[in-house]
Every structure is written in C-alpha cells, then in structure tokens.
Design a protein around this motif. Sequence first.
Motif, PDB file in Angstrom:
ATOM      1  N   ASN A 191       0.815  -1.206   0.000  1.00 45.12           N
ATOM      2  CA  ASN A 191       0.000   0.000   0.000  1.00 45.12           C
ATOM      3  C   ASN A 191       0.850   1.258   0.000  1.00 45.12           C
ATOM      4  O   ASN A 191       1.694   1.454   0.861  1.00 45.12           O
ATOM      5  N   CYS A 192       0.610   2.114  -0.991  1.00 46.64           N
ATOM      6  CA  CYS A 192       1.350   3.362  -1.072  1.00 46.64           C
ATOM      7  C   CYS A 192       0.624   4.445  -0.297  1.00 46.64           C
ATOM      8  O   CYS A 192      -0.597   4.601  -0.412  1.00 46.64           O
ATOM      9  N   ASN A 193       1.376   5.184   0.499  1.00 49.81           N
ATOM     10  CA  ASN A 193       0.814   6.305   1.251  1.00 49.81           C
ATOM     11  C   ASN A 193       0.737   7.501   0.305  1.00 49.81           C
ATOM     12  O   ASN A 193       1.730   8.171   0.038  1.00 49.81           O
ATOM     13  N   LEU A 194      -0.456   7.766  -0.205  1.00 55.20           N
ATOM     14  CA  LEU A 194      -0.616   8.805  -1.216  1.00 55.20           C
ATOM     15  C   LEU A 194      -0.294  10.192  -0.680  1.00 55.20           C
ATOM     16  O   LEU A 194       0.160  11.061  -1.426  1.00 55.20           O
ATOM     17  N   VAL A 195      -0.524  10.404   0.603  1.00 59.01           N
ATOM     18  CA  VAL A 195      -0.224  11.716   1.178  1.00 59.01           C
ATOM     19  C   VAL A 195       1.280  11.984   1.104  1.00 59.01           C
ATOM     20  O   VAL A 195       1.715  13.081   0.740  1.00 59.01           O
ATOM     21  N   VAL A 196       2.094  10.975   1.441  1.00 60.50           N
ATOM     22  CA  VAL A 196       3.547  11.108   1.334  1.00 60.50           C
ATOM     23  C   VAL A 196       3.940  11.347  -0.121  1.00 60.50           C
ATOM     24  O   VAL A 196       4.776  12.216  -0.426  1.00 60.50           O
ATOM     25  N   LEU A 234      -5.809  22.811  -3.195  1.00 53.69           N
ATOM     26  CA  LEU A 234      -6.415  21.480  -3.060  1.00 53.69           C
ATOM     27  C   LEU A 234      -5.575  20.602  -2.140  1.00 53.69           C
ATOM     28  O   LEU A 234      -6.112  19.854  -1.316  1.00 53.69           O
ATOM     29  N   LEU A 235      -4.269  20.671  -2.294  1.00 54.83           N
ATOM     30  CA  LEU A 235      -3.392  19.890  -1.425  1.00 54.83           C
ATOM     31  C   LEU A 235      -3.519  20.367   0.018  1.00 54.83           C
ATOM     32  O   LEU A 235      -3.558  19.551   0.956  1.00 54.83           O
ATOM     33  N   LEU A 236      -3.594  21.657   0.217  1.00 55.61           N
ATOM     34  CA  LEU A 236      -3.722  22.192   1.570  1.00 55.61           C
ATOM     35  C   LEU A 236      -4.975  21.659   2.241  1.00 55.61           C
ATOM     36  O   LEU A 236      -4.940  21.244   3.416  1.00 55.61           O
ATOM     37  N   GLU A 237      -6.090  21.657   1.533  1.00 55.91           N
ATOM     38  CA  GLU A 237      -7.334  21.142   2.102  1.00 55.91           C
ATOM     39  C   GLU A 237      -7.230  19.660   2.419  1.00 55.91           C
ATOM     40  O   GLU A 237      -7.745  19.192   3.436  1.00 55.91           O
ATOM     41  N   GLU A 238      -6.548  18.930   1.559  1.00 53.99           N
ATOM     42  CA  GLU A 238      -6.387  17.493   1.789  1.00 53.99           C
ATOM     43  C   GLU A 238      -5.523  17.231   3.023  1.00 53.99           C
ATOM     44  O   GLU A 238      -5.821  16.329   3.818  1.00 53.99           O
ATOM     45  N   LEU A 239      -4.455  18.000   3.174  1.00 52.77           N
ATOM     46  CA  LEU A 239      -3.589  17.812   4.334  1.00 52.77           C
ATOM     47  C   LEU A 239      -4.317  18.162   5.627  1.00 52.77           C
ATOM     48  O   LEU A 239      -4.098  17.531   6.665  1.00 52.77           O
ATOM     49  N   LYS A 240      -5.184  19.158   5.570  1.00 53.24           N
ATOM     50  CA  LYS A 240      -5.940  19.537   6.767  1.00 53.24           C
ATOM     51  C   LYS A 240      -6.884  18.430   7.214  1.00 53.24           C
ATOM     52  O   LYS A 240      -7.098  18.226   8.412  1.00 53.24           O
ATOM     53  N   LYS A 241      -7.442  17.702   6.257  1.00 56.18           N
ATOM     54  CA  LYS A 241      -8.394  16.647   6.582  1.00 56.18           C
ATOM     55  C   LYS A 241      -7.769  15.515   7.380  1.00 56.18           C
ATOM     56  O   LYS A 241      -8.445  14.864   8.176  1.00 56.18           O
ATOM     57  N   CYS A 242      -6.464  15.275   7.166  1.00 53.58           N
ATOM     58  CA  CYS A 242      -5.815  14.154   7.853  1.00 53.58           C
ATOM     59  C   CYS A 242      -4.876  14.619   8.960  1.00 53.58           C
ATOM     60  O   CYS A 242      -4.071  13.828   9.463  1.00 53.58           O
ATOM     61  N   ALA A 243      -4.970  15.892   9.350  1.00 58.33           N
ATOM     62  CA  ALA A 243      -4.078  16.437  10.376  1.00 58.33           C
ATOM     63  C   ALA A 243      -4.773  16.477  11.734  1.00 58.33           C
ATOM     64  O   ALA A 243      -5.981  16.739  11.826  1.00 58.33           O
TER      65      ALA A 243
END
Length: 482
Positions: free
Chosen positions: A58-63, A438-447
């Motif tokens: 499994n690849c960590n897409l966030v990384v 878009l990346l900023l919003e995605e990072l906020k969701k998993c922070a």
Amino acid sequence: MSRKQIETIKLKPETQKLIADYFMDVARKGYDVQDFDTQLKYGGTKLSLCQQQGYYPNCNLVVLKKLGYAITEILQEKGEQAALDCFQAYRELFSSNNKCQAGNEPAIPYVQKIEFLPKDLFADIDPADLIAPNGFRIPAHLNTWAEIQHYAAKLLVPKLLLAAICGIHNQFPWMDLDMDLNSTMHTMRPDPDKYHVNAGYGGGYIKQHTDGYWNQRSNVPLIIVFLSISNPNREPTGFIPVEAIFRIPSPNSPIYDSWRAIFQDLIPPDQTPAEFVKWVVEQATKPQFSFVMGVLGGDAKRGVYETPLLEKDPNYGGYLFRAKSTFQSANPEAAPVVEFTNRMIEFLGNENVANTYLEVSLSSGEVYLALNGAGLSIDANPDYEADGYAYPVKGAATIHGRGKLATIDGKIDRTLARGNSLQTPERTFYAPNDGAELLLEELKKCAAAPDRVCLDRNQFFPDKGVVSNLLQAGIRGNELKR
C-alpha cells in the motif's frame, strides 16, 4: 520523424544538492512511501530505521503528494524549466486532452535522461546493501547512531525519488501484487545465484519487452523510471521504439529490400508488404493473444489470455503495446502477427537500422524515463513522412532489454533502482501554481491540528522520534533472506 532518440537535462549542481538534502532529511526521520500490511502471504521484511511491520503493498498517497509538491517547488525556485516542461509533457500525454489519439506529443523523446542527484551521493554505499525486496542492510562496521542513521537514509533516497517522480507525473507507483518483490521500487542487481538467470532479477540476457505484459490493462505501467546508484556504463540498457516495429519504409528507401526480406514468406500473394503490415496492426488490436509470465515462487502463476497485442485504454485514449518474445495466439490466422512482431524486434535489436536501436548508460545519480509501450496512436492510412517512413503506429513508446551483465572480481558492480508508474483516478500532482489549495485542504483533513497545517515543504515531514527510538532499541537493519 522529428522525435529525438534521447534528450538530456542537466539540473544545476545546487538544485541536485537541494533535492538530495531534502530526501535525506525525510529519510533520516524514518518516512517511507508505503504502508506495510502484516497479513500478506509472503510475510515480508522491514526497512532499516522505519517504524513499519509486515509487507508493502500500500502506497501512502499523502507522502507521495508531499514529495511531488516539494520537488516541483524546488525545480521552480531554481529555474529548472527544462525539467518542468519535461514532466508537464508526460502529464499532458495521459490527460483528458487525449493527446495519444491526436498523434502524440513530439516533444517527448524516446528516452529522457535527467542528471537529478549529485554523482557522489551514493559513493559510500555498498550496492550489496541495496538489494530488492527492500531488505536494506546496515554494515557491521558502522557503530554510532549518526553513522547508522545517515547510511540508512541514503538507502531510502532512491525510493523517495522514484515516488516523487510518480507524483510529478500525476501517476501512481506500480505495485505488482502477484510478486514477492511487491514494492514501488526494486533494485536491478542480482545475487550471485542469479548471475546467469535470464529474468529481470538475474544477470543474464533479457530480450526486449515491456513491463507488466502479464497484467490486466489497469495494472500495466505507463512509464518506466531508472535511477543509477552505481556506474553501469559497462552494461547499458537497450531501447527500441515501438513505432519502428510497424513503420513502413518507402520503396525508394535503401533499407526497403532488407526490410521486406524479414517477413517476405509471411506476405499473402494478394498483398503488398505495406498492406501486410497494415493488416498486422489491425489484427494486433484484436483480443486474440496470450502473455504468460510463468510461475514465480511456486504459486504465482501470472498471465493474460485473449487480449490485444495493441490494446486501447479507454481512460487515456492511447494504445498499449505488450511485448514478450513468447507470446502466442490460439487463432492460427493470427500466427503471422506473432512471427512478424518477433522478427522485427530481433532485426531492430541487432542494430541493423541506423538511429533506431538506442543503448543508454547512466552514471550515479542520473535518471532516465521512457514510455513503457504506452501512449501510442494508430493511423489506418498513414502517409510517408519526411524521413521516408509511413507510421501505422505512432508515439514515443519503447520496449527495453539488455545484454548479459558483466561479472568483475566475482560480482556484478551495477545497481539500478527501478520504479514504474500507472494512471490513477486520484490526482497526485500538486505544485505552488497548480492545485496548491487542493493539497492544503487534503492535508488539513488528515491532520490532528488542521489550523497548523501549511504548504511549507520543510514542515511536511516532522521528526516524531521514530528513528531515535529504533536506534535505542538496537535496530541495525535487516539481513535479507530470499
């Protein structure tokens, strides 16, 4: 054709160092691009100085997205426009614009070479410590925590780089779930018992092929990436353009007679050589061919049956060429297609045509990219072009192979880290000027603390003390057992 055989991009020395330092910083903190799964049947091994257990599908897409964003930002800051344009061309080829159907992007060469990392980055690495499947090992002579951490970080840098390149291409690392080398990256340096094996992980001769021909279309990689870790100049990799296999020389061409002689016995009495090749291309698009990898590990039978040789992908509009010398067809009428294809690959691989077969040798820190049989278009009625050829199949796609690796002083001194990528419905490319919000919003969701999240690449990978804890626990690295 106006397409270049090979194009070289040289990043500035300060850019190379900045990229290497960034990857080293990420690796020193124990970050990897894959989440391990303890339930897979092979059990697996553990990366040195990474807090992971089990195996690695499994690849960590966030990384992946963070790495791609960070490297793109560095390239932009340093004005590396040639590299940015290169990656954009690959992204657009597989975009909704369907450039594959429109005749491809001529700016993409058959092979793209990039001087990406400092040449001396891996100078103190023993290639024996970097053997797939990710069994990274720490030499016994390293005793201090700082030495071990530094060495282990360098072993992880190739994987981080290859993953970042996948992100920059807006693609996903290819992970062949049927293989015991189930990873986003593996090294091409065989163990002594594989020195004479004619397979991807051996040292013997490897015929021209595309990767992943035994997989269903959705899991065949589109792009192949090689990173040189040790100097492989004695053992170059050979590329053949797919379009050269099916191209038709003008009757006035000096190679016309030798070209026709390759398959003269296959041509029906009522067809010209050009008509026969067009018929071959038409038949190649029909689901009547089988590609079988065989048995790996005793229980990993792999193959696809009744599939096209030239397969259209509805997601990006282009065609994918599957290449394996042992492919077959159960339809006797398709036998000339198999024979023609294999003969032409052998003919071109023997360097019988000038400016067609290309051997590429890399030095440490250099990367090359090539389309893995992908991104092709088909023209049923092609005209002769300025170079004297008509192209029923057109594009920058290649197949690759190599000669037997040289053994010097009882070992093979060549190490390439290889990664492949394939199309994914999820966006992976983000840059300061393209999708940053878009990346900023995605990072906020998993922070855990969304209000503290920002797009500062130096804060993407905080040090959580993982490596320090492992060092204190006495972790020295994995002893690889095949």
